[in-house]
Motif scaffolding. Structure first.
Motif, short mmCIF file in Angstrom:
data_model
loop_
_atom_site.label_atom_id
_atom_site.label_comp_id
_atom_site.label_asym_id
_atom_site.label_seq_id
_atom_site.Cartn_x
_atom_site.Cartn_y
_atom_site.Cartn_z
N GLU A 56 7.72 6.58 5.06
CA GLU A 56 7.43 6.95 3.66
C GLU A 56 7.79 5.79 2.71
OE1 GLU A 56 10.17 9.29 5.01
OE2 GLU A 56 11.43 9.62 3.25
N ASN A 57 8.86 5.06 3.06
CA ASN A 57 9.26 3.94 2.19
C ASN A 57 8.28 2.78 2.28
OD1 ASN A 57 11.41 5.37 1.29
ND2 ASN A 57 12.90 4.43 2.68
N ILE A 58 7.90 2.46 3.52
CA ILE A 58 6.95 1.35 3.72
C ILE A 58 5.64 1.66 2.99
CG2 ILE A 58 5.50 0.15 5.41
CD1 ILE A 58 8.01 -0.67 6.39
N LEU A 59 5.19 2.90 3.16
CA LEU A 59 3.91 3.28 2.56
C LEU A 59 4.02 3.23 1.04
CD1 LEU A 59 1.07 4.31 3.15
CD2 LEU A 59 1.94 6.63 3.00
N LYS A 60 5.12 3.76 0.51
CA LYS A 60 5.26 3.80 -0.95
C LYS A 60 5.31 2.38 -1.53
CE LYS A 60 7.50 6.03 -4.74
NZ LYS A 60 8.46 6.93 -5.28
N MET A 61 6.08 1.50 -0.89
CA MET A 61 6.20 0.15 -1.49
C MET A 61 4.89 -0.63 -1.33
SD MET A 61 8.74 -2.09 0.92
CE MET A 61 9.91 -0.79 1.16
N SER A 62 4.17 -0.37 -0.25
CA SER A 62 2.92 -1.09 -0.04
C SER A 62 1.87 -0.66 -1.06
CB SER A 62 2.40 -0.86 1.39
OG SER A 62 3.39 -1.24 2.32
N LYS A 63 1.82 0.66 -1.30
CA LYS A 63 0.86 1.18 -2.29
C LYS A 63 1.23 0.69 -3.69
CE LYS A 63 -0.80 5.69 -0.75
NZ LYS A 63 -0.49 7.12 -0.81
N MET A 64 2.54 0.75 -3.97
CA MET A 64 3.01 0.36 -5.29
C MET A 64 2.68 -1.12 -5.57
SD MET A 64 6.92 0.77 -6.58
CE MET A 64 7.15 2.50 -6.50
N ALA A 65 2.87 -1.95 -4.56
CA ALA A 65 2.63 -3.39 -4.73
C ALA A 65 1.15 -3.65 -5.04
CB ALA A 65 3.06 -4.16 -3.49
N VAL A 66 0.26 -2.98 -4.32
CA VAL A 66 -1.18 -3.18 -4.57
C VAL A 66 -1.55 -2.68 -5.96
CG1 VAL A 66 -3.52 -2.55 -3.81
CG2 VAL A 66 -1.79 -3.16 -2.12
N GLU A 67 -1.03 -1.49 -6.31
CA GLU A 67 -1.37 -0.92 -7.63
C GLU A 67 -0.83 -1.80 -8.77
OE1 GLU A 67 -1.33 3.63 -6.05
OE2 GLU A 67 0.14 3.09 -7.60
N GLU A 68 0.41 -2.24 -8.61
CA GLU A 68 1.04 -2.98 -9.71
C GLU A 68 0.46 -4.38 -9.89
OE1 GLU A 68 5.23 -3.86 -9.27
OE2 GLU A 68 5.47 -4.09 -11.44
N THR A 69 0.28 -5.10 -8.78
CA THR A 69 -0.17 -6.50 -8.89
C THR A 69 -1.70 -6.60 -8.91
OG1 THR A 69 -0.24 -6.84 -6.50
CG2 THR A 69 1.84 -7.33 -7.60
N GLY A 70 -2.38 -5.57 -8.40
CA GLY A 70 -3.84 -5.62 -8.28
C GLY A 70 -4.28 -6.59 -7.19
N MET A 71 -3.36 -6.97 -6.32
CA MET A 71 -3.68 -7.96 -5.27
C MET A 71 -3.52 -7.35 -3.88
SD MET A 71 -1.46 -11.20 -6.58
CE MET A 71 -1.63 -11.84 -8.24
N GLY A 72 -4.39 -7.79 -2.97
CA GLY A 72 -4.24 -7.43 -1.57
C GLY A 72 -4.70 -6.03 -1.25
N ASN A 73 -4.40 -5.59 -0.02
CA ASN A 73 -4.78 -4.23 0.38
C ASN A 73 -3.63 -3.55 1.11
OD1 ASN A 73 -5.17 -4.49 3.43
ND2 ASN A 73 -6.40 -6.19 2.65
#
Ligand code: NAD
Length: 465
Positions: free
Chosen positions: A72-89
């Motif tokens: 749940e932590n990995i998924l949350k931080m990965s989603k958050m990073a894409v949403e916040e920076t607009g970079m990557g997948n």
């Protein structure tokens, strides 16, 4: 104001959202309003850490790995990073975060050297610097923090993180999780801290604080230059522009597959990802044919290629930040071309002086330059790598040419016959890091890079030979 069930529910959901935005789940420490306060707290924490044993430090690292590894932590931080920076997948961010958490070395990296002789025994120990200021990029906003935190704590340091303002939410989240993990095993409080609103001014205040003994900058040329002029011990992990050479002896089908995989990884944001190909003329057509079989879309219309250039780069050739890390599909849409998700990379033939070749775009746009033979291809690769000494890739079966390129290009990472990410431990041997220090020479950093070498001399004792 009238209170009813609905309004109370609304207030609660707003508060929960605000808390989620500022830190990890339950942990509220680690984020400070002023740079001075952050440094002060990290300084006190490091003093406490210096009283801890190696096995306690090992336990702290284990707790961080366990907490971050929760799906749940990995998924949350990965989603958050894409949403916040607009970079990557998200898929590749998950892989990168997992890599950071599983393959960053801990205390085992801090090996002791020994010299013994007639005069006794001398030990070479790796000791902490103290408080480290770690500046992190938008392109790997959580991975860099995980990897730096493990290595820096293992070496006995505390850390003040300065995230990019566009990655601050993700940074606070991961710093919150690390803080929680440390608290659960009674580690000193505030080993890993940051500030609420990062800015260039705040970073400069932190860098210049007397209590900061080392600066580690992972980012572009501006920040690397700035930390190297600080007058303090600094590690600079700067920009790259990794070229790929493919010669006529290579397994062309596999080379095409590897290049597309490496180039499209996290939409090309990694500093190690393939940024341009230099191919020997006799195999270029077949290479491009195979790239197209593996998810490449070829642009042949010069007008369209120039239109794409106008859209995604500034006048000075640098990438426009809003297009960094976008998918090939999104970039093609900009010039009116509709494709489906199977398209991973945009390829086109260009000469070595084109902006797409010379600049580090961090987009899945991969220009292909023809060379008459392998020697010319190597020369072009050296030229367009631009002295970054970061990463290069070569597909060839010719040992002499592989050796020649490795010698001439002088990059920190040189991958032979594989995708670029093999160089950071994905399908290649070796540990992982997200701070690759070419300019200052530490190379792929790990705990030992964040430690001072000290000599401890015992005179006339313990020479047992
Ligand atoms: P960036 O240089 O814009 O920012 C990096 C960090 O430095 C951010 O935290 C930013 O806030 C800070 N910063 C930038 N200029 C500053 C200044 N003058 N004073 C204080 N702080 C400053 O880079 P980015 O867009 O976030 O990341 C992409 C760049 O980083 C690319 O060039 C990429 O190659 C490089 N990079 C290198 C490595 C490596 O290990 N060598 C790893 C990841 C990214």
């Amino acid at each position: 104001m009238e209170f009813n069930d609905k309004s109370i529910e609304n207030i609660i959901s707003k508060v929960v959202k605000a808390l989620e935005n500022t830190s990890g789940f339950n942990y509220s420490g680690g984020v400070f309003e002023t740079p001075e306060e952050a440094v002060e707290k990290a300084f006190d924490a490091q003093k406490e850490l210096s009283k801890c044993t190696m096995s306690q430090k090992d336990n702290f690292i284990k707790s961080i790995r366990k907490k971050i590894s929760l799906e749940e932590n990995i998924l949350k931080m990965s989603k958050m990073a894409v949403e916040e920076t607009g970079m990557g997948n998200i898929t590749d961010k998950i892989l990168k975060n997992k890599l950071a958490i599983t393959k960053t070395p801990g205390i085992e990296d801090l090996t002791t050297g020994a010299i013994s002789g007639d005069y006794g025994l001398t030990l070479i120990n790796l000791s902490p610097f103290g408080v480290i200021c770690a500046i992190t990029p938008t392109t790997n906003p959580t991975e860099t923090i995980i990897s730096n935190a493990i290595g820096m704590i293992a070496a006995g340091n505390s850390v003040v993180f300065c995230p990019h303002p566009r990655g601050v939410k993700s940074a606070k989240f991961v710093i919150g999780l690390i803080g929680e993990a440390l608290e659960e095993v009674n580690a000193p409080k505030n080993l890993i801290v940051t500030i609420n609103r990062p800015s260039i001014e705040a970073t400069n205040t932190i860098i210049n604080s007397e209590k900061i003994k080392m600066i580690v900058a992972t980012g572009g040329p501006g920040i690397v230059k700035s930390v190297l002029s600080s007058g303090k011990k600094a590690i600079g992990a700067g920009a790259g522009n990794p070229p790929v050479v493919v010669d006529e002896t290579a397994d062309i089908e596999k080379a095409a597959q590897d290049i597309i995989k490496g180039c499209s990884f996290d939409n090309n944001v990694p500093c190690i990802a393939e940024k341009e190909v230099i191919a020997v003329d006799s195999i270029t057509d077949y290479l491009m044919f195979n790239m197209k079989k593996n998810g490449a879309y070829e642009l042949t219309d010069n007008a369209k290629i120039e239109e794409l250039k106008e859209k995604v780069t500034k006048e000075n050739g640098m990438p426009k930040p809003e297009y960094v890390g976008k998918s090939a599909k999104t970039l093609l849409n900009l010039i009116g071309i509709e494709v489906d998700d199977s398209v991973k990379v945009i390829i086109m033939e260009r000469d070595k002086n084109h902006t797409f070749v010379k600049e580090e775009l961090m987009m899945p746009i991969l220009p292909i330059v023809r060379a008459k033979d392998c020697d010319e291809a190597i020369d072009i690769a050296v030229e367009v790598e631009n002295g970054n000494r970061h990463t290069a890739i070569m597909h060839s079966k010719n040992i002499d040419k592989l050796t020649k390129m490795a010698k001439l290009i002088q990059t920190t990472i040189f991958v032979k016959n594989g995708p670029s990410y093999a160089g950071i431990g994905v399908g290649g041997e070796g540990f992982s890091t997200f701070t690759i220090a070419g300019p200052t020479g530490e190379g792929l950093t790990s705990a030992r890079s964040f430690a001072r070498t000290r000599r401890c001399v015992l005179v006339e004792g313990f020479n047992i030979r």
